[in-house]
Design a protein around this motif. Structure first.
Motif, PDB file in Angstrom:
ATOM      1  N   GLN A   1       0.821  -1.197   0.000  1.00  0.00           N
ATOM      2  CA  GLN A   1       0.000   0.000   0.000  1.00  0.00           C
ATOM      3  C   GLN A   1       0.857   1.249   0.000  1.00  0.00           C
ATOM      4  O   GLN A   1       1.880   1.309   0.696  1.00  0.00           O
ATOM      5  CB  GLN A   1      -0.922   0.028   1.231  1.00  0.00           C
ATOM      6  CG  GLN A   1      -2.169  -0.808   1.111  1.00  0.00           C
ATOM      7  CD  GLN A   1      -3.197  -0.476   2.176  1.00  0.00           C
ATOM      8  OE1 GLN A   1      -2.857  -0.391   3.351  1.00  0.00           O
ATOM      9  NE2 GLN A   1      -4.444  -0.298   1.774  1.00  0.00           N
ATOM     10  N   LEU A   2       0.424   2.222  -0.773  1.00  0.00           N
ATOM     11  CA  LEU A   2       1.026   3.546  -0.788  1.00  0.00           C
ATOM     12  C   LEU A   2      -0.115   4.534  -0.606  1.00  0.00           C
ATOM     13  O   LEU A   2      -1.040   4.566  -1.417  1.00  0.00           O
ATOM     14  CB  LEU A   2       1.744   3.802  -2.116  1.00  0.00           C
ATOM     15  CG  LEU A   2       2.886   2.850  -2.472  1.00  0.00           C
ATOM     16  CD1 LEU A   2       3.351   3.102  -3.901  1.00  0.00           C
ATOM     17  CD2 LEU A   2       4.045   3.010  -1.506  1.00  0.00           C
ATOM     18  N   VAL A   3      -0.055   5.310   0.460  1.00  0.00           N
ATOM     19  CA  VAL A   3      -1.145   6.221   0.774  1.00  0.00           C
ATOM     20  C   VAL A   3      -0.616   7.647   0.857  1.00  0.00           C
ATOM     21  O   VAL A   3       0.168   7.976   1.750  1.00  0.00           O
ATOM     22  CB  VAL A   3      -1.830   5.841   2.100  1.00  0.00           C
ATOM     23  CG1 VAL A   3      -2.973   6.800   2.397  1.00  0.00           C
ATOM     24  CG2 VAL A   3      -2.349   4.404   2.038  1.00  0.00           C
ATOM     25  N   GLU A   4      -1.052   8.458  -0.083  1.00  0.00           N
ATOM     26  CA  GLU A   4      -0.612   9.847  -0.149  1.00  0.00           C
ATOM     27  C   GLU A   4      -1.500  10.747   0.702  1.00  0.00           C
ATOM     28  O   GLU A   4      -2.685  10.457   0.921  1.00  0.00           O
ATOM     29  CB  GLU A   4      -0.638  10.368  -1.593  1.00  0.00           C
ATOM     30  CG  GLU A   4       0.197   9.585  -2.572  1.00  0.00           C
ATOM     31  CD  GLU A   4      -0.596   8.561  -3.339  1.00  0.00           C
ATOM     32  OE1 GLU A   4      -0.205   8.219  -4.476  1.00  0.00           O
ATOM     33  OE2 GLU A   4      -1.617   8.089  -2.806  1.00  0.00           O
ATOM     34  N   SER A   5      -0.916  11.843   1.147  1.00  0.00           N
ATOM     35  CA  SER A   5      -1.661  12.864   1.882  1.00  0.00           C
ATOM     36  C   SER A   5      -0.960  14.201   1.701  1.00  0.00           C
ATOM     37  O   SER A   5       0.191  14.252   1.249  1.00  0.00           O
ATOM     38  CB  SER A   5      -1.746  12.510   3.375  1.00  0.00           C
ATOM     39  OG  SER A   5      -0.458  12.442   3.942  1.00  0.00           O
ATOM     40  N   GLY A   6      -1.650  15.267   2.059  1.00  0.00           N
ATOM     41  CA  GLY A   6      -1.033  16.580   2.044  1.00  0.00           C
ATOM     42  C   GLY A   6      -1.434  17.494   0.911  1.00  0.00           C
ATOM     43  O   GLY A   6      -1.037  18.662   0.887  1.00  0.00           O
ATOM     44  N   GLY A   7      -2.212  16.982  -0.026  1.00  0.00           N
ATOM     45  CA  GLY A   7      -2.644  17.833  -1.129  1.00  0.00           C
ATOM     46  C   GLY A   7      -3.647  18.879  -0.668  1.00  0.00           C
ATOM     47  O   GLY A   7      -4.124  18.854   0.475  1.00  0.00           O
ATOM     48  N   GLY A   8      -3.952  19.814  -1.557  1.00  0.00           N
ATOM     49  CA  GLY A   8      -4.920  20.836  -1.205  1.00  0.00           C
ATOM     50  C   GLY A   8      -4.936  21.965  -2.212  1.00  0.00           C
ATOM     51  O   GLY A   8      -4.287  21.894  -3.261  1.00  0.00           O
ATOM     52  N   LEU A   9      -5.668  22.995  -1.859  1.00  0.00           N
ATOM     53  CA  LEU A   9      -5.785  24.195  -2.684  1.00  0.00           C
ATOM     54  C   LEU A   9      -4.907  25.290  -2.081  1.00  0.00           C
ATOM     55  O   LEU A   9      -5.083  25.647  -0.906  1.00  0.00           O
ATOM     56  CB  LEU A   9      -7.240  24.656  -2.738  1.00  0.00           C
ATOM     57  CG  LEU A   9      -7.520  25.993  -3.419  1.00  0.00           C
ATOM     58  CD1 LEU A   9      -7.123  25.941  -4.890  1.00  0.00           C
ATOM     59  CD2 LEU A   9      -8.990  26.376  -3.257  1.00  0.00           C
ATOM     60  N   VAL A  10      -3.969  25.775  -2.872  1.00  0.00           N
ATOM     61  CA  VAL A  10      -3.070  26.823  -2.418  1.00  0.00           C
ATOM     62  C   VAL A  10      -2.983  27.907  -3.480  1.00  0.00           C
ATOM     63  O   VAL A  10      -3.432  27.715  -4.610  1.00  0.00           O
ATOM     64  CB  VAL A  10      -1.664  26.281  -2.110  1.00  0.00           C
ATOM     65  CG1 VAL A  10      -1.700  25.277  -0.964  1.00  0.00           C
ATOM     66  CG2 VAL A  10      -1.045  25.660  -3.352  1.00  0.00           C
ATOM     67  N   GLN A  11      -2.367  29.017  -3.113  1.00  0.00           N
ATOM     68  CA  GLN A  11      -2.162  30.095  -4.065  1.00  0.00           C
ATOM     69  C   GLN A  11      -0.772  30.009  -4.680  1.00  0.00           C
ATOM     70  O   GLN A  11       0.156  29.419  -4.078  1.00  0.00           O
ATOM     71  CB  GLN A  11      -2.340  31.443  -3.373  1.00  0.00           C
ATOM     72  CG  GLN A  11      -3.764  31.711  -2.905  1.00  0.00           C
ATOM     73  CD  GLN A  11      -3.944  33.120  -2.369  1.00  0.00           C
ATOM     74  OE1 GLN A  11      -2.992  33.735  -1.903  1.00  0.00           O
ATOM     75  NE2 GLN A  11      -5.163  33.628  -2.454  1.00  0.00           N
ATOM     76  N   ALA A  12      -0.620  30.586  -5.827  1.00  0.00           N
ATOM     77  CA  ALA A  12       0.684  30.630  -6.480  1.00  0.00           C
ATOM     78  C   ALA A  12       1.710  31.258  -5.538  1.00  0.00           C
ATOM     79  O   ALA A  12       1.423  32.258  -4.884  1.00  0.00           O
ATOM     80  CB  ALA A  12       0.594  31.418  -7.776  1.00  0.00           C
ATOM     81  N   GLY A  13       2.869  30.641  -5.472  1.00  0.00           N
ATOM     82  CA  GLY A  13       3.923  31.110  -4.589  1.00  0.00           C
ATOM     83  C   GLY A  13       3.949  30.421  -3.237  1.00  0.00           C
ATOM     84  O   GLY A  13       4.948  30.515  -2.503  1.00  0.00           O
ATOM     85  N   ASP A  14       2.876  29.712  -2.901  1.00  0.00           N
ATOM     86  CA  ASP A  14       2.808  28.994  -1.634  1.00  0.00           C
ATOM     87  C   ASP A  14       3.641  27.717  -1.676  1.00  0.00           C
ATOM     88  O   ASP A  14       4.128  27.296  -2.729  1.00  0.00           O
ATOM     89  CB  ASP A  14       1.359  28.641  -1.300  1.00  0.00           C
ATOM     90  CG  ASP A  14       0.577  29.837  -0.801  1.00  0.00           C
ATOM     91  OD1 ASP A  14      -0.661  29.707  -0.663  1.00  0.00           O
ATOM     92  OD2 ASP A  14       1.182  30.909  -0.575  1.00  0.00           O
ATOM     93  N   SER A  15       3.744  27.099  -0.511  1.00  0.00           N
ATOM     94  CA  SER A  15       4.433  25.819  -0.373  1.00  0.00           C
ATOM     95  C   SER A  15       3.450  24.760   0.101  1.00  0.00           C
ATOM     96  O   SER A  15       2.417  25.070   0.718  1.00  0.00           O
ATOM     97  CB  SER A  15       5.578  25.935   0.635  1.00  0.00           C
ATOM     98  OG  SER A  15       6.544  26.871   0.203  1.00  0.00           O
ATOM     99  N   LEU A  16       3.815  23.516  -0.188  1.00  0.00           N
ATOM    100  CA  LEU A  16       2.975  22.385   0.216  1.00  0.00           C
ATOM    101  C   LEU A  16       3.877  21.180   0.378  1.00  0.00           C
ATOM    102  O   LEU A  16       4.863  21.015  -0.373  1.00  0.00           O
ATOM    103  CB  LEU A  16       1.925  22.119  -0.857  1.00  0.00           C
ATOM    104  CG  LEU A  16       0.628  21.395  -0.483  1.00  0.00           C
ATOM    105  CD1 LEU A  16      -0.133  22.160   0.593  1.00  0.00           C
ATOM    106  CD2 LEU A  16      -0.240  21.230  -1.728  1.00  0.00           C
ATOM    107  N   ARG A  17       3.547  20.334   1.346  1.00  0.00           N
ATOM    108  CA  ARG A  17       4.337  19.124   1.574  1.00  0.00           C
ATOM    109  C   ARG A  17       3.447  17.903   1.438  1.00  0.00           C
ATOM    110  O   ARG A  17       2.463  17.758   2.170  1.00  0.00           O
ATOM    111  CB  ARG A  17       4.976  19.143   2.960  1.00  0.00           C
ATOM    112  CG  ARG A  17       5.912  17.970   3.232  1.00  0.00           C
ATOM    113  CD  ARG A  17       6.559  18.089   4.607  1.00  0.00           C
ATOM    114  NE  ARG A  17       7.482  17.006   4.900  1.00  0.00           N
ATOM    115  CZ  ARG A  17       8.765  17.024   4.570  1.00  0.00           C
ATOM    116  NH1 ARG A  17       9.277  18.080   3.948  1.00  0.00           N
ATOM    117  NH2 ARG A  17       9.550  16.004   4.884  1.00  0.00           N
TER     118      ARG A  17
END
Length: 127
Positions: A3-19
């Protein structure tokens, strides 16, 4: 089972960071190359970043170089993708993938080497 389970996605604005994070289970995590891919609507899935089993060798797509960082935690059995300076063109479904076991060299990052996929996590960057 694997199993591979991803998390951490979302809606952000240009220039933001996400992990993004991917939790792996059901296999010996430490011996496999791991990677991140993405697929935007109407486009083919593309390689974003990869990391060898030892964690000392990585590869990035040109679009990710200088902005994204892939890492892995052998103890936690996770692989992460730190994304900075996000752009609207980074909008896509992001997939964690397992590559080949006990692989060394740049060939380990060839897309055909990745055969197991997570369900994906959506990243949307608004401009």
């Amino acid at each position: 089972q694997v199993q591979l389970v991803e998390s951490g996605g979302g809606l952000v604005q240009a220039g933001d960071s996400l992990r993004l994070s991917c939790a792996a289970s059901g296999f010996i995590f430490s011996v496999y190359t791991m990677g991140w891919f993405r697929q935007a609507p109407g486009k083919e899935r593309e390689f974003v970043a990869g990391i060898l089993r030892t964690g000392d060798s990585t590869k990035y797509a040109d679009s990710a170089k200088g902005r994204f960082t892939i890492s892995r935690d052998l103890a936690e059995k996770t692989v992460s993708l730190q994304m900075t300076s996000l752009k609207s063109e980074d909008t896509a479904m992001y997939y964690c993938a397992r590559g080949a076991p006990n692989c060394s060299g740049n060939g380990c990052f060839d897309s055909t080497m990745f055969q197991t996929w997570g369900q994906g996590t959506q990243v949307t960057v608004s401009s």
